[in-house]
Design a protein around this motif. Structure first.
Motif, PDB file in Angstrom:
ATOM      1  N   GLU A 186      30.118  28.127  44.973  1.00 31.05           N
ATOM      2  CA  GLU A 186      31.398  28.450  45.626  1.00 31.05           C
ATOM      3  C   GLU A 186      32.480  27.438  45.251  1.00 31.05           C
ATOM      4  OE1 GLU A 186      30.533  28.650  49.742  1.00 31.05           O
ATOM      5  OE2 GLU A 186      29.495  30.595  49.618  1.00 31.05           O
ATOM      6  N   LYS A 187      32.106  26.175  45.106  1.00 32.60           N
ATOM      7  CA  LYS A 187      33.092  25.177  44.697  1.00 32.60           C
ATOM      8  C   LYS A 187      33.590  25.447  43.277  1.00 32.60           C
ATOM      9  CE  LYS A 187      31.384  21.410  47.628  1.00 32.60           C
ATOM     10  NZ  LYS A 187      30.773  20.040  47.646  1.00 32.60           N
ATOM     11  N   LEU A 188      32.685  25.802  42.380  1.00 29.95           N
ATOM     12  CA  LEU A 188      33.093  26.128  41.016  1.00 29.95           C
ATOM     13  C   LEU A 188      33.990  27.362  40.972  1.00 29.95           C
ATOM     14  CD1 LEU A 188      29.757  25.503  39.075  1.00 29.95           C
ATOM     15  CD2 LEU A 188      31.799  24.088  39.038  1.00 29.95           C
ATOM     16  N   GLU A 189      33.661  28.361  41.781  1.00 29.64           N
ATOM     17  CA  GLU A 189      34.492  29.565  41.825  1.00 29.64           C
ATOM     18  C   GLU A 189      35.885  29.259  42.339  1.00 29.64           C
ATOM     19  OE1 GLU A 189      33.907  32.825  40.920  1.00 29.64           O
ATOM     20  OE2 GLU A 189      32.189  31.953  39.886  1.00 29.64           O
ATOM     21  N   GLU A 190      35.982  28.436  43.341  1.00 24.27           N
ATOM     22  CA  GLU A 190      37.291  28.072  43.881  1.00 24.27           C
ATOM     23  C   GLU A 190      38.104  27.297  42.858  1.00 24.27           C
ATOM     24  OE1 GLU A 190      40.304  28.146  46.590  1.00 24.27           O
ATOM     25  OE2 GLU A 190      38.368  29.178  46.667  1.00 24.27           O
ATOM     26  N   ALA A 191      37.460  26.370  42.136  1.00 26.63           N
ATOM     27  CA  ALA A 191      38.175  25.629  41.101  1.00 26.63           C
ATOM     28  C   ALA A 191      38.632  26.541  39.977  1.00 26.63           C
ATOM     29  CB  ALA A 191      37.278  24.519  40.554  1.00 26.63           C
ATOM     30  N   ARG A 192      37.809  27.534  39.630  1.00 28.92           N
ATOM     31  CA  ARG A 192      38.193  28.474  38.568  1.00 28.92           C
ATOM     32  C   ARG A 192      39.372  29.336  39.001  1.00 28.92           C
ATOM     33  NH1 ARG A 192      33.370  31.849  36.119  1.00 28.92           N
ATOM     34  NH2 ARG A 192      32.673  29.698  35.775  1.00 28.92           N
ATOM     35  N   ARG A 193      39.404  29.748  40.239  1.00 32.48           N
ATOM     36  CA  ARG A 193      40.541  30.544  40.727  1.00 32.48           C
ATOM     37  C   ARG A 193      41.829  29.734  40.706  1.00 32.48           C
ATOM     38  NH1 ARG A 193      36.627  32.160  44.685  1.00 32.48           N
ATOM     39  NH2 ARG A 193      35.904  34.298  44.318  1.00 32.48           N
ATOM     40  N   ARG A 220      46.615  40.922  35.080  1.00 30.36           N
ATOM     41  CA  ARG A 220      45.231  40.480  35.251  1.00 30.36           C
ATOM     42  C   ARG A 220      44.996  40.025  36.678  1.00 30.36           C
ATOM     43  NH1 ARG A 220      44.259  36.115  30.810  1.00 30.36           N
ATOM     44  NH2 ARG A 220      46.240  35.385  31.691  1.00 30.36           N
ATOM     45  N   GLU A 221      43.872  40.344  37.226  1.00 37.39           N
ATOM     46  CA  GLU A 221      43.528  39.968  38.592  1.00 37.39           C
ATOM     47  C   GLU A 221      42.920  38.576  38.627  1.00 37.39           C
ATOM     48  OE1 GLU A 221      42.390  44.499  39.990  1.00 37.39           O
ATOM     49  OE2 GLU A 221      40.913  42.883  40.012  1.00 37.39           O
ATOM     50  N   LEU A 222      43.013  37.986  39.809  1.00 37.55           N
ATOM     51  CA  LEU A 222      42.414  36.661  40.010  1.00 37.55           C
ATOM     52  C   LEU A 222      40.929  36.843  40.263  1.00 37.55           C
ATOM     53  CD1 LEU A 222      45.137  35.053  42.282  1.00 37.55           C
ATOM     54  CD2 LEU A 222      44.868  34.826  39.830  1.00 37.55           C
ATOM     55  N   ASP A 223      40.190  37.008  39.214  1.00 32.45           N
ATOM     56  CA  ASP A 223      38.758  37.244  39.328  1.00 32.45           C
ATOM     57  C   ASP A 223      38.018  36.178  38.543  1.00 32.45           C
ATOM     58  OD1 ASP A 223      36.354  38.223  39.900  1.00 32.45           O
ATOM     59  OD2 ASP A 223      36.538  40.070  38.709  1.00 32.45           O
ATOM     60  N   SER A 224      36.834  35.855  39.009  1.00 35.26           N
ATOM     61  CA  SER A 224      36.064  34.805  38.339  1.00 35.26           C
ATOM     62  C   SER A 224      35.548  35.268  36.987  1.00 35.26           C
ATOM     63  CB  SER A 224      34.895  34.382  39.226  1.00 35.26           C
ATOM     64  OG  SER A 224      34.051  35.475  39.435  1.00 35.26           O
ATOM     65  N   ASP A 225      35.327  36.562  36.815  1.00 38.54           N
ATOM     66  CA  ASP A 225      34.803  37.093  35.557  1.00 38.54           C
ATOM     67  C   ASP A 225      35.960  37.615  34.727  1.00 38.54           C
ATOM     68  OD1 ASP A 225      32.295  36.483  36.441  1.00 38.54           O
ATOM     69  OD2 ASP A 225      32.017  38.451  37.386  1.00 38.54           O
ATOM     70  N   ASP A 226      36.662  36.754  34.022  1.00 41.86           N
ATOM     71  CA  ASP A 226      37.812  37.140  33.229  1.00 41.86           C
ATOM     72  C   ASP A 226      37.347  37.802  31.942  1.00 41.86           C
ATOM     73  OD1 ASP A 226      40.304  37.505  32.370  1.00 41.86           O
ATOM     74  OD2 ASP A 226      40.830  35.389  32.065  1.00 41.86           O
ATOM     75  N   GLU A 227      38.174  38.715  31.420  1.00 42.16           N
ATOM     76  CA  GLU A 227      37.801  39.430  30.208  1.00 42.16           C
ATOM     77  C   GLU A 227      37.791  38.515  28.985  1.00 42.16           C
ATOM     78  OE1 GLU A 227      39.796  43.657  31.612  1.00 42.16           O
ATOM     79  OE2 GLU A 227      40.635  42.500  29.971  1.00 42.16           O
TER      80      GLU A 227
END
Length: 456
Positions: A186-193, A220-227
């Motif tokens: 969750e910390k990594l996901e928050e930093a990526r966002r 583009r949406e704020l998603d963790s899985d970017d294209e």
């Protein structure tokens, strides 16, 4: 000097009272015993049964069947108990799911009175005064301290095996480990966002500075899985594979990974002259077992089989049509809009067939020659046919590809000599006749009244 043979083992004789000597075995008894052993080995006599009811293999040597003299249990009958493992002597160990209690306080109810054997300082059971971890009291619990500490938690006495004592994961709490991994993720996901939000803001500000904010907007949406970062997503707007596109939106990612439990392709056939294995793409296109018989089931037959089997050809044609349509300005994508692509491809096929028919009809109408396209039947060209027909001497069809209908040699549905039934419809005393008049003569006229002639 003759050898003495005893019918009872020495272990029983040793426990007998003094004065009871062993009984000597006669020659006749010894001979019968040997004959019985030979019959049992040949299978002509039933095997010997032990005290538990199980058969004893007659081929077991005698020194294994004889009970040692130091065995204490009674064995008046033949037995193999001394050769088996005894359950009471087997050592049992605790499983790896059991471990010492950690992080829990004692649930034992505290007392207000000092008990003999307890700690003199705090009054808790489980340790002595020299091992007590509390602050030394001014008034010890042994001499009437008002507060008595709780007893120590009694740890279970575990009996672990050699592996259990040395297992570094023994007693681990899986829930705590999973919670730790979840928190880090969750910390990594928050930093990526946050990083993506910052990048989008920079792009928007740059577009506004250039004056193109009205035409170009970032969707583009704020998603963790970017294209751009995730290569497993569908590669949008892909062009023909013959053209290399190094842009992120048109990049084709090919992965040929395998499960770690599966055998590697290059280990299936160690022959150096077998199918070639490409280590970079991890692919083996040819069949490594092509020299074996086709009936033998093999675990792997090459990537080309999977590539050109099933609906792969249809899928490839559909993908090629989508690329060609996109090059000509039609906004269609195979993964995003499969139904739309299927309908367009079907409509294209229909129009292509109609166009081909119209071109053919125009050529025949202009130059003629339609009569030459209609060929003669194969029966007239080759004077033979593949339809098998077999006739008998009377010209009737006997055997064909289709089963011929069975017909009687007599005339059907016609009555003779004023009879209203056929010959053979009546049977009596081993003879056949007509049912209408019960006549047994084949050529007789019907005598049943009223007859057909009188009726008419």
């Amino acid at each position: 000097m003759s050898q003495q043979h005893f019918s009872e083992p020495p272990s029983i004789l040793a426990r007998r009272k003094d004065g009871d000597g062993p009984r000597k075995q006669t020659r006749e008894e010894y001979r019968k015993q040997k004959e019985l052993e030979e019959l049992r080995k040949a299978g002509n006599a039933p095997a010997e049964v032990d005290e538990s009811g199980r058969d004893i293999n007659p081929h077991i040597p005698k020194y294994m069947i004889d009970v040692p003299w130091y065995v204490t249990y009674d064995h008046s009958k033949p037995t193999l108990k001394h050769q088996r493992n005894h359950d009471e002597k087997k050592e049992t160990f605790d499983g790896l799911d059991k471990w010492y209690v950690r992080g829990q306080e004692s649930n034992v109810q505290t007392t207000i009175k000092y008990r003999p054997g307890a700690c003199e300082n705090c009054g808790a059971m489980g340790h002595k005064r020299k091992d007590c971890l509390e602050k030394p009291r001014k008034r010890l619990a042994k001499y009437g301290a008002p507060v008595i500490a709780a007893d120590d938690l009694k740890q279970p006495e575990l009996k672990l095996s050699f592996d259990g004592k040395r297992d570094r994961w023994n007693g681990i709490d899986l829930e705590t480990h999973q919670e730790k991994i979840r928190t880090e993720f969750e910390k990594l996901e928050e930093a990526r966002r946050l990083i993506k939000t910052k990048q989008l803001e920079e792009e928007n500000s740059k577009i506004q500075d250039e004056g193109e904010a009205g035409n170009k907007t970032s969707k583009r949406e704020l998603d963790s899985d970017d294209e751009e970062e995730d290569e497993d997503k569908y590669a949008d707007e892909m062009n023909l594979p013959q053209k290399l596109h190094l842009e992120s939106k048109q990049r084709i990612s090919v992965r040929n990974l395998r499960m770690r439990e599966d055998t590697a392709k290059y280990l299936l056939n160690l022959d150096p002259n077998s199918a070639y294995y490409d280590p970079k793409s991890r692919s083996m296109r040819d069949n490594p077992f092509k020299e074996k018989d086709e009936k033998i089931v093999t675990p792997y037959i090459g990537d080309n089989y999977v590539r050109y089997s099933g609906e792969v050809n249809k899928f490839a044609k559909s993908q090629l049509f989508a690329w060609e349509a996109y090059e000509k300005g039609v906004d269609v994508h195979q993964q995003a809009e499969p139904t739309k692509l299927e309908l367009l491809h079907k409509e294209f096929k229909q129009r292509y067939e109609e166009c081909a028919k119209n071109i053919k009809a125009n050529v025949l109408e202009k130059y003629g020659g339609a009569e030459h396209l209609e060929g003669l039947p194969k029966e007239l060209i080759f004077a033979q046919t593949e339809n098998y027909v077999e006739y008998n001497r009377y010209g009737n069809v006997v055997k064909t590809l289709e089963k011929a209908s069975v017909k009687s040699k007599y005339v059907e549905n016609e009555f003779v000599h004023n009879h209203t039934s056929v010959w053979g419809s009546f049977y009596k005393d081993g003879k056949w006749g007509y049912k209408c008049c019960q006549s047994m003569d084949r050529n007789s006229y019907c005598t049943n009244i009223p007859t057909v002639s009188t009726k008419s």
